[in-house]
Structure formats: structure tokens, C-alpha cells
Design a protein around this motif. Structure first.
Motif, PDB file in Angstrom:
ATOM      1  N   ALA A 123       0.826  -1.206   0.000  1.00 55.13           N
ATOM      2  CA  ALA A 123       0.000   0.000   0.000  1.00 55.13           C
ATOM      3  C   ALA A 123       0.859   1.254   0.000  1.00 55.13           C
ATOM      4  O   ALA A 123       0.658   2.155  -0.823  1.00 55.13           O
ATOM      5  CB  ALA A 123      -0.948  -0.009   1.199  1.00 55.13           C
ATOM      6  N   ILE A 124       1.842   1.328   0.891  1.00 55.31           N
ATOM      7  CA  ILE A 124       2.649   2.549   0.969  1.00 55.31           C
ATOM      8  C   ILE A 124       3.483   2.732  -0.299  1.00 55.31           C
ATOM      9  O   ILE A 124       3.743   3.858  -0.709  1.00 55.31           O
ATOM     10  CB  ILE A 124       3.504   2.610   2.257  1.00 55.31           C
ATOM     11  N   SER A 125       3.843   1.651  -0.967  1.00 49.47           N
ATOM     12  CA  SER A 125       4.570   1.773  -2.241  1.00 49.47           C
ATOM     13  C   SER A 125       3.706   2.444  -3.303  1.00 49.47           C
ATOM     14  O   SER A 125       4.207   2.978  -4.286  1.00 49.47           O
ATOM     15  CB  SER A 125       5.059   0.414  -2.735  1.00 49.47           C
ATOM     16  N   MET A 126       2.392   2.438  -3.085  1.00 51.03           N
ATOM     17  CA  MET A 126       1.424   3.043  -4.004  1.00 51.03           C
ATOM     18  C   MET A 126       0.900   4.376  -3.454  1.00 51.03           C
ATOM     19  O   MET A 126      -0.098   4.899  -3.920  1.00 51.03           O
ATOM     20  CB  MET A 126       0.259   2.056  -4.210  1.00 51.03           C
ATOM     21  N   ASN A 127       1.569   4.899  -2.410  1.00 50.67           N
ATOM     22  CA  ASN A 127       1.138   6.119  -1.718  1.00 50.67           C
ATOM     23  C   ASN A 127      -0.262   5.992  -1.129  1.00 50.67           C
ATOM     24  O   ASN A 127      -1.026   6.952  -1.075  1.00 50.67           O
ATOM     25  CB  ASN A 127       1.251   7.356  -2.611  1.00 50.67           C
ATOM     26  N   ILE A 128      -0.570   4.794  -0.681  1.00 57.08           N
ATOM     27  CA  ILE A 128      -1.817   4.519   0.041  1.00 57.08           C
ATOM     28  C   ILE A 128      -1.406   4.229   1.482  1.00 57.08           C
ATOM     29  O   ILE A 128      -0.579   3.348   1.737  1.00 57.08           O
ATOM     30  CB  ILE A 128      -2.575   3.339  -0.588  1.00 57.08           C
ATOM     31  N   TYR A 129      -1.955   4.998   2.386  1.00 62.09           N
ATOM     32  CA  TYR A 129      -1.569   4.898   3.785  1.00 62.09           C
ATOM     33  C   TYR A 129      -2.508   3.946   4.520  1.00 62.09           C
ATOM     34  O   TYR A 129      -3.580   3.613   4.026  1.00 62.09           O
ATOM     35  CB  TYR A 129      -1.563   6.295   4.425  1.00 62.09           C
ATOM     36  N   SER A 130      -2.068   3.521   5.693  1.00 65.64           N
ATOM     37  CA  SER A 130      -2.815   2.506   6.430  1.00 65.64           C
ATOM     38  C   SER A 130      -2.766   2.785   7.925  1.00 65.64           C
ATOM     39  O   SER A 130      -1.922   3.550   8.401  1.00 65.64           O
ATOM     40  CB  SER A 130      -2.212   1.133   6.151  1.00 65.64           C
ATOM     41  N   HIS A 131      -3.652   2.129   8.619  1.00 67.73           N
ATOM     42  CA  HIS A 131      -3.624   2.145  10.082  1.00 67.73           C
ATOM     43  C   HIS A 131      -4.213   0.814  10.555  1.00 67.73           C
ATOM     44  O   HIS A 131      -5.352   0.486  10.236  1.00 67.73           O
ATOM     45  CB  HIS A 131      -4.445   3.308  10.633  1.00 67.73           C
ATOM     46  N   VAL A 132      -3.409   0.062  11.275  1.00 65.71           N
ATOM     47  CA  VAL A 132      -3.835  -1.229  11.817  1.00 65.71           C
ATOM     48  C   VAL A 132      -4.487  -0.975  13.174  1.00 65.71           C
ATOM     49  O   VAL A 132      -3.952  -0.230  13.997  1.00 65.71           O
ATOM     50  CB  VAL A 132      -2.636  -2.183  11.962  1.00 65.71           C
ATOM     51  N   MET A 133      -5.639  -1.606  13.400  1.00 63.55           N
ATOM     52  CA  MET A 133      -6.391  -1.391  14.639  1.00 63.55           C
ATOM     53  C   MET A 133      -6.712  -2.706  15.336  1.00 63.55           C
ATOM     54  O   MET A 133      -7.182  -3.649  14.710  1.00 63.55           O
ATOM     55  CB  MET A 133      -7.711  -0.672  14.319  1.00 63.55           C
ATOM     56  N   GLU A 134      -6.473  -2.701  16.624  1.00 65.84           N
ATOM     57  CA  GLU A 134      -6.873  -3.814  17.469  1.00 65.84           C
ATOM     58  C   GLU A 134      -8.209  -3.505  18.123  1.00 65.84           C
ATOM     59  O   GLU A 134      -8.923  -4.405  18.556  1.00 65.84           O
ATOM     60  CB  GLU A 134      -5.782  -4.056  18.524  1.00 65.84           C
ATOM     61  N   GLY A 135      -8.573  -2.235  18.176  1.00 67.71           N
ATOM     62  CA  GLY A 135      -9.771  -1.797  18.870  1.00 67.71           C
ATOM     63  C   GLY A 135     -11.043  -1.993  18.068  1.00 67.71           C
ATOM     64  O   GLY A 135     -11.521  -1.075  17.398  1.00 67.71           O
ATOM     65  N   PHE A 136     -11.579  -3.207  18.121  1.00 70.87           N
ATOM     66  CA  PHE A 136     -12.859  -3.515  17.479  1.00 70.87           C
ATOM     67  C   PHE A 136     -13.484  -4.703  18.190  1.00 70.87           C
ATOM     68  O   PHE A 136     -12.813  -5.409  18.950  1.00 70.87           O
ATOM     69  CB  PHE A 136     -12.700  -3.771  15.977  1.00 70.87           C
ATOM     70  N   ASP A 137     -14.752  -4.924  17.974  1.00 72.13           N
ATOM     71  CA  ASP A 137     -15.493  -5.971  18.667  1.00 72.13           C
ATOM     72  C   ASP A 137     -15.260  -7.319  17.972  1.00 72.13           C
ATOM     73  O   ASP A 137     -15.978  -7.697  17.043  1.00 72.13           O
ATOM     74  CB  ASP A 137     -16.986  -5.617  18.693  1.00 72.13           C
ATOM     75  N   LYS A 138     -14.255  -8.016  18.449  1.00 73.93           N
ATOM     76  CA  LYS A 138     -13.856  -9.289  17.833  1.00 73.93           C
ATOM     77  C   LYS A 138     -14.934 -10.357  17.972  1.00 73.93           C
ATOM     78  O   LYS A 138     -15.151 -11.146  17.062  1.00 73.93           O
ATOM     79  CB  LYS A 138     -12.532  -9.763  18.436  1.00 73.93           C
ATOM     80  N   ARG A 139     -15.585 -10.379  19.110  1.00 71.84           N
ATOM     81  CA  ARG A 139     -16.630 -11.391  19.335  1.00 71.84           C
ATOM     82  C   ARG A 139     -17.795 -11.181  18.362  1.00 71.84           C
ATOM     83  O   ARG A 139     -18.265 -12.114  17.722  1.00 71.84           O
ATOM     84  CB  ARG A 139     -17.113 -11.329  20.779  1.00 71.84           C
ATOM     85  N   LYS A 140     -18.246  -9.939  18.240  1.00 70.01           N
ATOM     86  CA  LYS A 140     -19.402  -9.645  17.379  1.00 70.01           C
ATOM     87  C   LYS A 140     -19.071  -9.873  15.906  1.00 70.01           C
ATOM     88  O   LYS A 140     -19.861 -10.483  15.177  1.00 70.01           O
ATOM     89  CB  LYS A 140     -19.874  -8.212  17.602  1.00 70.01           C
ATOM     90  N   ILE A 141     -17.909  -9.412  15.452  1.00 71.87           N
ATOM     91  CA  ILE A 141     -17.565  -9.587  14.037  1.00 71.87           C
ATOM     92  C   ILE A 141     -17.404 -11.071  13.720  1.00 71.87           C
ATOM     93  O   ILE A 141     -17.810 -11.534  12.656  1.00 71.87           O
ATOM     94  CB  ILE A 141     -16.324  -8.760  13.636  1.00 71.87           C
ATOM     95  N   SER A 142     -16.844 -11.830  14.648  1.00 76.43           N
ATOM     96  CA  SER A 142     -16.670 -13.272  14.439  1.00 76.43           C
ATOM     97  C   SER A 142     -18.018 -13.965  14.329  1.00 76.43           C
ATOM     98  O   SER A 142     -18.206 -14.846  13.477  1.00 76.43           O
ATOM     99  CB  SER A 142     -15.852 -13.879  15.584  1.00 76.43           C
ATOM    100  N   ARG A 143     -18.939 -13.557  15.166  1.00 73.86           N
ATOM    101  CA  ARG A 143     -20.289 -14.140  15.132  1.00 73.86           C
ATOM    102  C   ARG A 143     -21.020 -13.735  13.848  1.00 73.86           C
ATOM    103  O   ARG A 143     -21.591 -14.565  13.151  1.00 73.86           O
ATOM    104  CB  ARG A 143     -21.077 -13.691  16.361  1.00 73.86           C
ATOM    105  N   ASP A 144     -20.978 -12.437  13.520  1.00 77.77           N
ATOM    106  CA  ASP A 144     -21.720 -11.941  12.361  1.00 77.77           C
ATOM    107  C   ASP A 144     -21.218 -12.524  11.040  1.00 77.77           C
ATOM    108  O   ASP A 144     -21.999 -12.715  10.103  1.00 77.77           O
ATOM    109  CB  ASP A 144     -21.669 -10.418  12.305  1.00 77.77           C
TER     110      ASP A 144
END
Length: 192
Positions: A123-144
Motif C-alpha cells: 500500500a505505501i509503495s502506491m502512496n496509500i496509507y494505512s492504520h492497523v487497529m486492534e480496537g474492534f469488537d472481535k466477538r461480534k464480528i466473528s459471530r456476524d
């Protein structure tokens, strides 16, 4: 402002690594299907134990309002406040057993992390930036998303072209304008 985010390294590491940082300000510029496919292709070429390739991704481009809002809804409010402007959200998860014998793959999270790093560097080689996040509802996304017992939520990743720090509310505006730093090598490397 971006130049302050380029890593000031002790030793001459690759520019791609120096340039990568976790942006929070994203422009309204969309990502094309070719761009997102290229980024995911890079992830696919990460090393993996026994060539298991345990990484899995669910991707929503902002153009797909319904899918995008669904992934955004799993983020903690602090992350959602700025991630709402990203051009894409990516949910990364891992298959934690080997396909050939259903035994635990103790390398699954490591290998998924390597795939994620390939994704970030492409992504950064294409000038596309990123942000990795741990802060999300893992239980709900896994279920959904009906993740199996041997599939584990890992991270969410925001992707997009860089915006302006001024578009962010505090405390994110200040964080966007703060130079990066890292520990000295001697704090985590022991030579024999």
C-alpha cells in the motif's frame, strides 16, 4: 507534515519501511478495484508455515456503503471517529488449524501478521496509507461473519490516500503531527 513521519533510523533501512506509518487523516479519494486487488495480492505472497496461507480478509471499499458501514460498526468509537474517512476497511482473520490434518497451526497469527505487513508495504509503495487497529469488537464480528471455531479475528486495517491533520479532532490531530520514535536496538536485541 508527512516528512516528520518518515522514520529517522540509526541504520539505513529501506525507504518503504521508513515511509510507512499509521495515518489517521484520509482524503476522500477512492481506491480502485485494481489498487485494492494489488494490495491483497501482495499479502498473499507472505511466507507461511507449510505454505498453509492462514490469512483471510473481508474488505469493504467506501463506494460500497452497506459493506463499509458494516465493518465500520465493529470499530471502537475512538477508531471509528477517524477511520470513517478511509477509502477501505479490511478485516483480517486467521485459520488456526492446518487444512491437511486439522492440528493447531501455532504459526497462524505470525503468518497472518506477515501477510498484513506485506499488505501495508505494498500500500505505501502506491502512496496509500494505512492504520492497523486492534480496537474492534472481535466477538461480534466473528459471530456476524460466522467464523469457524478455528478462525480467529486478528486486526482491522484502514486504507486510503493521505488527508490533512487539520481535518481531525483532538487528540488525533496532535498525534498525526507528532514525529515517530522507536526503542533503541540495544533495548530488544542481544548479540552473542
Amino acid at each position: 507534515m508527512v516528512s516528520i513521519k518518515h522514520a529517522q533510523t540509526q541504520y539505513p533501512v529501506a525507504d518503504l519501511i521508513r515511509k510507512r506509518w499509521s495515518a489517521r487523516a484520509f482524503s476522500p479519494q477512492a481506491l480502485s478495484q485494481l489498487e485494492i486487488s494489488t494490495i491483497l495480492e501482495a499479502a498473499n505472497w507472505a511466507p507461511s508455515a507449510m505454505n498453509e496461507q492462514p490469512w483471510r480478509y473481508i474488505v469493504a471499499l467506501k463506494q460500497n456503503e452497506e459493506g463499509y458501514q458494516q465493518l465500520l460498526s465493529y470499530l471502537n468509537p475512538g477508531n471509528a471517529a477517524w477511520a470513517k474517512d478511509a477509502a477501505a476497511l479490511v478485516f483480517s482473520y486467521a485459520k488456526t488449524t492446518y487444512a491437511r490434518n486439522q492440528q493447531p497451526n501455532i504459526n497462524a497469527l505470525h503468518d497472518t501478521g506477515m501477510a498484513n505487513q506485506n499488505l501495508l508495504l505494498q500500500a505505501i509503495s502506491m502512496n496509500i496509507y494505512s492504520h492497523v487497529m486492534e480496537g474492534f469488537d472481535k466477538r461480534k464480528i466473528s459471530r456476524d461473519f460466522n467464523l469457524a471455531d478455528d478462525e480467529q479475528a486478528v486486526v482491522m486495517i484502514a486504507l486510503g490516500h493521505l488527508g490533512e491533520a487539520a481535518q481531525l479532532d483532538e487528540p488525533f490531530r496532535s498525534r498525526e503531527a507528532t514525529p515517530r520514535s522507536r526503542k533503541e536496538l540495544g533495548t530488544f536485541v542481544k548479540e552473542l
